[in-house]
Scaffold this motif. Sequence first.
Motif, short mmCIF file in Angstrom:
data_model
loop_
_atom_site.label_atom_id
_atom_site.label_comp_id
_atom_site.label_asym_id
_atom_site.label_seq_id
_atom_site.Cartn_x
_atom_site.Cartn_y
_atom_site.Cartn_z
N GLU A 70 0.80 -1.22 0.00
CA GLU A 70 0.00 0.00 0.00
C GLU A 70 0.84 1.27 0.00
O GLU A 70 0.51 2.21 -0.74
CB GLU A 70 -0.96 0.00 1.20
CG GLU A 70 -1.77 1.28 1.37
CD GLU A 70 -2.53 1.70 0.11
OE1 GLU A 70 -2.68 2.92 -0.10
OE2 GLU A 70 -2.98 0.81 -0.65
N ARG A 116 0.30 4.04 -2.85
CA ARG A 116 -0.07 5.41 -2.49
C ARG A 116 0.90 6.41 -3.13
O ARG A 116 0.48 7.46 -3.63
CB ARG A 116 -0.09 5.59 -0.97
CG ARG A 116 -0.42 7.01 -0.52
CD ARG A 116 -0.51 7.11 0.99
NE ARG A 116 -1.69 6.42 1.48
CZ ARG A 116 -2.90 6.95 1.53
NH1 ARG A 116 -3.10 8.19 1.11
NH2 ARG A 116 -3.92 6.28 2.00
N GLN A 137 -5.96 -0.66 -9.30
CA GLN A 137 -4.94 -1.22 -8.42
C GLN A 137 -5.44 -2.48 -7.73
O GLN A 137 -6.63 -2.71 -7.56
CB GLN A 137 -4.51 -0.20 -7.37
CG GLN A 137 -5.51 0.07 -6.26
CD GLN A 137 -4.91 0.88 -5.13
OE1 GLN A 137 -4.18 1.83 -5.34
NE2 GLN A 137 -5.21 0.50 -3.90
N SER A 185 -4.10 -5.11 -4.30
CA SER A 185 -3.30 -5.05 -3.08
C SER A 185 -2.73 -6.41 -2.74
O SER A 185 -3.30 -7.45 -3.08
CB SER A 185 -4.15 -4.54 -1.91
OG SER A 185 -3.45 -4.64 -0.69
N LEU A 234 -10.49 4.81 -1.83
CA LEU A 234 -9.21 5.50 -1.77
C LEU A 234 -9.44 6.90 -1.22
O LEU A 234 -10.31 7.63 -1.68
CB LEU A 234 -8.58 5.56 -3.16
CG LEU A 234 -8.33 4.22 -3.84
CD1 LEU A 234 -7.72 4.42 -5.22
CD2 LEU A 234 -7.41 3.34 -2.99
#
Length: 361
Positions: free
Chosen positions: A228, A232, A250, A252, A266
């Motif tokens: 993450e 980010r 995206q 994860s 998000l």
Amino acid sequence: MAPANAAAALDEWALWTDDELLECCAIVPEAPNVATVSFVSPSGAWFRYRPGQFLTLELPVPGGTVWRTYTISSSPSRPLGISITAKAQSDSIGTRWMLDHLRPGMRIRAKGPAGIFTIPMKGDGKYLFISAGTGITPSLAMTNYLFDRGTGIDVVLVNCARRPAEIICRRRLELMASRVPTIKLHFIVEQDDPYDVWTGYRGRLNQIMLGLIASDYLEREVYCCGPEPFMRSVRDMLIALGFDMERYHQESFTHAVESKEDAPELDDFVPAETNTAELVFAASGVSAACTETDTVLAAAKVAGLNIPSGCNLGICGTCKIRKLSGDVHMVHNGGISEDDIHEGYILACCSRPIGRVEVAV
């Protein structure tokens, strides 16, 4: 049993479902503590899934069974088998058991395939795949699928690794890129390998690298996978560059998303020119009204103040100043250390104020 004629049309074969066990048929080392594990259906059934989806495997570890989710690293264009590529971390349980004990011929239970992190099956867009570490696995599957389709391929693949030896499936990717000129590979490492030569990018992915790697990034669909904090930072870069985040996708490491409803929201900060902010230059006794899209450096110049600056790209660090209070949105390109940030310093050229901010200028 599988049909005697191996060239039989797939519609004459059964479709694999997770009611049937998977049989391990190969285990191929890819990097330190990383291996690709391939499976077939004992009945000869074929596999249908979308590039980028995942499987959930039942692993009989000591102390009890665990279920672990892995991205499918093979391509649905090769439906007679299915593969996952996994790394055993220092605290791994299921993956460690799989790499140490799973062998060809052994059978395990699986659920899936599932997941929404996938490209359209038509796959004729322009893609930018960005990943870190084992986050490369969906990019690998998507690239392999586009390679096998053979038409309309336009892929830029970026993978960040700690060192060259840890780039997963590098040879497999290079083989595809060597056959298709419109598959472009870019690897970024933090360290060199001893007694080896590395001529690629070093450091961490930043806006400058991104512009050099894919100058037309604004025209591409971006697919990102990794830890993450990495994702980010990619989102922050793209937002600062004016990228249309509706074209950003995206996945994860830690949260396997099976439907759009499961996808986490998000909460990225997106500067807006309609939102006002205030900069207080404490040493000069000057306050300046601005917007969230203005940089501290630009606001200082409008207020008649001079902050020494150089590149204006967040590289050189010339404009480093101390922030006394408030919050800024800073996307830099390596011109400031994490220690300096922790101590309250910012780069004026790439910091945008959020609300009221006071700086020692």
